[in-house]
Design an enzyme around this catalytic site. Structure first.
Site, short mmCIF file in Angstrom:
data_model
loop_
_atom_site.label_atom_id
_atom_site.label_comp_id
_atom_site.label_asym_id
_atom_site.label_seq_id
_atom_site.Cartn_x
_atom_site.Cartn_y
_atom_site.Cartn_z
N HIS A 29 -0.99 -7.88 -0.12
CA HIS A 29 -1.26 -8.88 -1.23
C HIS A 29 -2.10 -9.96 -0.92
O HIS A 29 -2.45 -10.16 0.33
CB HIS A 29 0.06 -9.70 -1.48
CG HIS A 29 0.73 -10.34 -0.33
ND1 HIS A 29 0.36 -11.62 -0.15
CD2 HIS A 29 1.65 -10.01 0.21
CE1 HIS A 29 1.09 -12.21 0.82
NE2 HIS A 29 1.92 -11.16 1.38
N CYS A 49 4.82 -8.93 5.12
CA CYS A 49 3.81 -8.25 4.42
C CYS A 49 2.37 -8.45 5.10
O CYS A 49 2.15 -9.02 5.87
CB CYS A 49 3.90 -8.97 3.00
SG CYS A 49 5.34 -8.54 1.99
#
Length: 244
Positions: free
Chosen positions: A194, A210
């Protein structure tokens, strides 16, 4: 009446005609074989370091999806983490996404022996994930829906829970301008690729598991990675290509 000389000449002519007919018969029964096509190698893409003008354009401010993404002071980032094409060190098939968490790089493998490389920030020790999966879902300007296990560690994030609909998309949203959701064996790993407004985190281990990219980079990544692309997340470092 034919003389012996005339008979000999006539026999020679008949013999020559028979040989010509025989040769003509061979020629009509012989078929030329076309040469087999030569396999064409994938075109090699140029591997060159981005110049200053390109970097200014690449990391300048831009409008996207109704949001204004500010310029990134790329001069304050280690140049090895700039988005750039490099010789492929992964050995994976074209189209594969490879995350080298140890070196803080993400690669998208291209045909012809190259890969597009991005600098990334990765999860802190204890929150890192590794293995293989697929990009099962992609989302521009996603909502951030905090999983329950994170809320247990940080109760103040409960207002952004799945039940509460998560955080609105925007510049301050931790998932940034794009998110790619990783599944393994049909299940959500809760692992994401992301964007992030926190460009300072690139090259560091600060996020909760992440892989984060500069917003300008994740927009570029999004155009290169289709649904169901294979992804490999490694904890051991790949050999770094020589500088160009």
């Amino acid at each position: 009446m034919f003389t012996s000389r005339q008979i000999s000449r006539r026999s020679f002519l008949l013999s020559s005609m028979s040989m010509t007919a025989a040769l003509a018969g061979c020629q009509t029964t012989t078929t030329a074989t076309a040469p087999a096509p030569v396999p064409q190698a994938a075109p090699a893409r140029p591997v060159v370091a981005p110049e200053e003008a390109e970097l200014q354009k690449r990391y300048g401010a831009l409008e996207d999806g109704g949001h204004t993404i500010p310029a990134v002071p790329y001069q304050q980032i280690d140049p090895k983490f700039y988005r750039q094409r490099v010789p492929d060190p992964t050995g994976e098939a074209p189209g594969t996404v490879v995350v080298d968490t140890a070196s803080r790089f993400l690669y998208v493998v291209e045909p012809g022996g190259t890969a597009m490389r991005y600098g990334v920030g990765i999860g802190r020790d204890g929150f890192a994930w590794q293995g293989e999966g697929i990009v099962h879902w992609r989302q521009p300007w996603p909502r951030w829906k905090v999983p329950d296990d994170m809320i247990k560690r940080q109760p103040h994030l409960a207002r952004y829970s799945v039940e509460n609909g998560g955080m609105e998309p925007g510049i301050k949203n931790p998932l940034g301008a794009r998110a790619l959701y990783i599944f393994q064996d049909g299940k959500d790993t809760l692992y994401r690729l992301h964007g992030s407004p926190e460009w300072q985190s690139i090259g560091k281990a600060t996020s909760a598991g992440c892989v984060r990219l500069i917003n300008q980079d994740v927009i570029d990544l999004y155009t290169r990675v289709p649904y169901h692309a294979r992804i490999v997340v490694r904890q051991s470092a790949l050999p770094e290509p020589a500088a160009v």
